[in-house]
Design a protein around this motif. Sequence first.
Motif, PDB file in Angstrom:
ATOM      1  N   LEU A 101       0.842  -1.200   0.000  1.00 50.75           N
ATOM      2  CA  LEU A 101       0.000   0.000   0.000  1.00 50.75           C
ATOM      3  C   LEU A 101       0.880   1.253   0.000  1.00 50.75           C
ATOM      4  N   GLN A 102       0.300   2.324  -0.596  1.00 54.41           N
ATOM      5  CA  GLN A 102       0.989   3.616  -0.578  1.00 54.41           C
ATOM      6  C   GLN A 102       0.363   4.460   0.518  1.00 54.41           C
ATOM      7  N   TRP A 103       1.100   4.863   1.492  1.00 55.06           N
ATOM      8  CA  TRP A 103       0.515   5.699   2.527  1.00 55.06           C
ATOM      9  C   TRP A 103       1.560   6.566   3.221  1.00 55.06           C
ATOM     10  N   ARG A 104       1.056   7.654   3.784  1.00 51.01           N
ATOM     11  CA  ARG A 104       1.956   8.606   4.439  1.00 51.01           C
ATOM     12  C   ARG A 104       2.440   8.009   5.757  1.00 51.01           C
ATOM     13  N   GLY A 105       3.704   8.192   6.030  1.00 49.87           N
ATOM     14  CA  GLY A 105       4.273   7.666   7.266  1.00 49.87           C
ATOM     15  C   GLY A 105       4.784   6.244   7.124  1.00 49.87           C
ATOM     16  N   ARG A 106       4.553   5.645   5.951  1.00 51.58           N
ATOM     17  CA  ARG A 106       4.930   4.245   5.772  1.00 51.58           C
ATOM     18  C   ARG A 106       6.436   4.025   5.937  1.00 51.58           C
ATOM     19  N   ASP A 107       7.217   4.831   5.216  1.00 52.42           N
ATOM     20  CA  ASP A 107       8.663   4.613   5.236  1.00 52.42           C
ATOM     21  C   ASP A 107       9.241   4.836   6.629  1.00 52.42           C
ATOM     22  N   LEU A 108       8.716   5.859   7.299  1.00 48.98           N
ATOM     23  CA  LEU A 108       9.191   6.156   8.648  1.00 48.98           C
ATOM     24  C   LEU A 108       8.925   4.967   9.577  1.00 48.98           C
ATOM     25  N   LEU A 109       7.682   4.472   9.539  1.00 53.98           N
ATOM     26  CA  LEU A 109       7.325   3.360  10.421  1.00 53.98           C
ATOM     27  C   LEU A 109       8.092   2.095  10.053  1.00 53.98           C
ATOM     28  N   PHE A 110       8.293   1.876   8.749  1.00 56.75           N
ATOM     29  CA  PHE A 110       8.996   0.661   8.362  1.00 56.75           C
ATOM     30  C   PHE A 110      10.452   0.711   8.817  1.00 56.75           C
ATOM     31  N   ASN A 111      11.056   1.898   8.731  1.00 63.24           N
ATOM     32  CA  ASN A 111      12.423   2.026   9.251  1.00 63.24           C
ATOM     33  C   ASN A 111      12.476   1.735  10.745  1.00 63.24           C
TER      34      ASN A 111
ATOM     35  N   GLN B  13      -3.544   5.632   0.330  1.00 64.87           N
ATOM     36  CA  GLN B  13      -4.177   4.557   1.102  1.00 64.87           C
ATOM     37  C   GLN B  13      -3.780   4.700   2.560  1.00 64.87           C
ATOM     38  N   THR B  14      -3.646   5.965   2.990  1.00 61.78           N
ATOM     39  CA  THR B  14      -3.148   6.202   4.341  1.00 61.78           C
ATOM     40  C   THR B  14      -4.051   5.577   5.405  1.00 61.78           C
ATOM     41  N   ALA B  15      -5.354   5.734   5.215  1.00 61.57           N
ATOM     42  CA  ALA B  15      -6.271   5.194   6.220  1.00 61.57           C
ATOM     43  C   ALA B  15      -6.110   3.674   6.334  1.00 61.57           C
ATOM     44  N   SER B  16      -6.153   2.982   5.193  1.00 57.82           N
ATOM     45  CA  SER B  16      -5.993   1.515   5.244  1.00 57.82           C
ATOM     46  C   SER B  16      -4.632   1.136   5.790  1.00 57.82           C
ATOM     47  N   GLY B  17      -3.609   1.830   5.328  1.00 51.25           N
ATOM     48  CA  GLY B  17      -2.252   1.516   5.758  1.00 51.25           C
ATOM     49  C   GLY B  17      -2.120   1.587   7.266  1.00 51.25           C
ATOM     50  N   LEU B  18      -2.591   2.693   7.823  1.00 50.48           N
ATOM     51  CA  LEU B  18      -2.485   2.871   9.272  1.00 50.48           C
ATOM     52  C   LEU B  18      -3.320   1.844  10.023  1.00 50.48           C
ATOM     53  N   LEU B  19      -4.489   1.565   9.460  1.00 50.65           N
ATOM     54  CA  LEU B  19      -5.387   0.613  10.114  1.00 50.65           C
ATOM     55  C   LEU B  19      -4.778  -0.794  10.143  1.00 50.65           C
ATOM     56  N   LEU B  20      -4.200  -1.205   9.003  1.00 50.50           N
ATOM     57  CA  LEU B  20      -3.650  -2.562   8.912  1.00 50.50           C
ATOM     58  C   LEU B  20      -2.353  -2.694   9.704  1.00 50.50           C
ATOM     59  N   ALA B  21      -1.515  -1.652   9.637  1.00 52.39           N
ATOM     60  CA  ALA B  21      -0.246  -1.727  10.361  1.00 52.39           C
ATOM     61  C   ALA B  21      -0.435  -1.371  11.830  1.00 52.39           C
ATOM     62  N   GLY B  22      -1.570  -0.755  12.137  1.00 50.90           N
ATOM     63  CA  GLY B  22      -1.817  -0.233  13.482  1.00 50.90           C
ATOM     64  C   GLY B  22      -1.604  -1.213  14.623  1.00 50.90           C
ATOM     65  N   PRO B  23      -2.287  -2.379  14.619  1.00 49.80           N
ATOM     66  CA  PRO B  23      -2.140  -3.289  15.756  1.00 49.80           C
ATOM     67  C   PRO B  23      -0.686  -3.703  16.004  1.00 49.80           C
ATOM     68  N   ALA B  24       0.029  -4.050  14.923  1.00 44.84           N
ATOM     69  CA  ALA B  24       1.421  -4.465  15.084  1.00 44.84           C
ATOM     70  C   ALA B  24       2.267  -3.298  15.591  1.00 44.84           C
ATOM     71  N   MET B  25       2.052  -2.105  15.018  1.00 42.76           N
ATOM     72  CA  MET B  25       2.859  -0.963  15.446  1.00 42.76           C
ATOM     73  C   MET B  25       2.572  -0.612  16.897  1.00 42.76           C
ATOM     74  N   LEU B  26       1.315  -0.706  17.283  1.00 44.27           N
ATOM     75  CA  LEU B  26       0.953  -0.435  18.676  1.00 44.27           C
ATOM     76  C   LEU B  26       1.679  -1.410  19.612  1.00 44.27           C
ATOM     77  N   GLY B  27       1.673  -2.694  19.230  1.00 45.79           N
ATOM     78  CA  GLY B  27       2.365  -3.699  20.037  1.00 45.79           C
ATOM     79  C   GLY B  27       3.850  -3.404  20.135  1.00 45.79           C
ATOM     80  N   LEU B  28       4.475  -3.080  18.994  1.00 46.15           N
ATOM     81  CA  LEU B  28       5.914  -2.817  19.002  1.00 46.15           C
ATOM     82  C   LEU B  28       6.231  -1.584  19.849  1.00 46.15           C
ATOM     83  N   LEU B  29       5.379  -0.564  19.753  1.00 47.66           N
ATOM     84  CA  LEU B  29       5.631   0.657  20.527  1.00 47.66           C
ATOM     85  C   LEU B  29       5.473   0.398  22.026  1.00 47.66           C
ATOM     86  N   LEU B  30       4.374  -0.274  22.383  1.00 48.99           N
ATOM     87  CA  LEU B  30       4.067  -0.482  23.800  1.00 48.99           C
ATOM     88  C   LEU B  30       5.012  -1.469  24.471  1.00 48.99           C
TER      89      LEU B  30
END
Lengths: 277, 303
Positions: A101-111, B13-30
């Motif tokens: 997917l293309q989305w803002r913040g992606r590269d930052l988070l992936f790094n 696709q920012t909304a989908s991207g954040l939504l799909l990556a959200g749970p994993a990122m939340l876990g990694l952050l917390l």
Amino acid sequence: MNASRLGRLGFYLALIGLALLFLAPLAMMLAGSLKPNERVLVEAGTLSAFVPVGASLDNYRAVFERTDFLRFLFNSIFITGTVVVAGLLVNALAAYAFARLQWRGRDLLFNLVIALMILPFEAIAVPLFYGVSILGLRDTYIAQILPFIANAFSIYLFYSFFIGLPRELEEAASLDGASTLRIFFAVIVPNSKPAFASVAILSFLTWWGSYLWPLLVTIGPEVRPLPVAIASFYTLPPLQWGDILAFGTLMVMPVLAVFLMFQRWFVRGVASSAIKG
Amino acid sequence: MSAPRSRRRFNDQTASGLLLAGPAMLGLLLFILAPFLIALALAFTNLRLGSPLPLEFVGLKQFQRIFADPDFLQALSNNLLCALTVVPLQTALALGLALLLNRGLRGTVVFRTLFFMPVVFPMSLVAVVWVLIYAPGPDGMMNGFLDLVTLGAWEPRDFLRDPMLAMPALMLLSIWQGAGFQMVILLAGLQQIPHELYEAAALDGAGRWSQFRHVTLPQLRNPLVFVVLVTSILAFRLFDQVQIMTRGGPNGATTTVMYEAVQAVFTRQQVARASAMTVVFFLLVLAVTWLQRRLARQEREIG
């Protein structure tokens, strides 16, 4: 006999010798688990260590009488199963978002994910233990499951597989109006079975054998998994080596059976962990 | 799911991207990033659970203290010794096994399975079983084995209570358990080497040894660097065997950084001190990782 044949014989002898060394501890455990307790230690230094003379299942009965084995087994299966299954879903979805997917913040988070890969669990064990204690979550399943579902390395393994899938796969589906989530389940997942198998096996091996964290957070036997249970059974007087070996055999046999059936996948799963920068 | 078909869909696709990556990122952050940052911060305080002293910033005092503590220094040197011994030995054994298995002999899969089998054993189980293997006196399996191979010249020893032998004893079971893991990775690397390279080398008159040095080793560089890195980090993480088999003894001969850290936090509630130890541990891991990146990059430049 020509040189190459002689050479091959040499290689086979080397392989068989090494295989015996690799097998010896397992063979001793199995044989000892069937022997009367008092003979295990006495015969350990001789070849009879590998021969279960007077075999009986007494030690196995003792394991069930002296410990809550089924409880520990359930705990291990429940904790590892939940971490692995939830981890597959959560990490694959994240990797899908990063890879497709293309989305803002992606590269930052992936790094950030890449950076977190080098952080070993031990480096965070102290504050995590502190946090769990303060929240009163010691001796719970939550403390053994929740922190380990999200995993940077799993995300990376999924990512490197997803990035290699051809674009055309999604295009047909998205022309049909499928949602992002639908594409993930209908297109990405069925085409990524090897990646799922690799991640499942690697995380299974990690959490099934994990010792340090459950040792820190479990107090009583209620939520204790097998690795901690065998270590504490070993210190439980009276020291009965036959019983301990029976415990070990019971603990490893299910995993060994699964491993022997799917050894090809285990090998691939581990080898795939090396295919990274 | 709120991912409607819209004109913006293919470029944003920012909304989908954040939504799909959200749970994993939340876990990694917390559970990863936040605890790590807290460990870093705690290392500069005097925190001790249940202590009446107020929480204070003490600068580098915890680090000064642990580096003046002979137990910690011994743990650190044990870890280094372990890495410097286990890594080359285990890698050499694994490479030997991989080379043996890469000859296309019959039964290769069976042998590969046997050598890999210890990898699926939990380390705590391995540690308990090896306590029996190292049993003291002529009854012990290791003593019996050494007696056999030295034709009776071996004097029975109490491996786990002998300051000279306890650490090597722990190293041996690490090698036994870990060699199969490395072997599988090196074998995969060996199988990727193109046959033409060996044919060309043979045409140039290269013998077996020369082919190994000039074709196999350079081609195997990345997998080798990887297994060396992973094994080094495992050597620094050493804990389970120590806790189960020797509890750091005898006289600190088998204590490790992780064992010291767990002792500090678990039995003495010295959270800040343990945090400082884990920060040192992390820096060691970081150094090993950095070294690996450098070695891997060098390879890319040459290739």
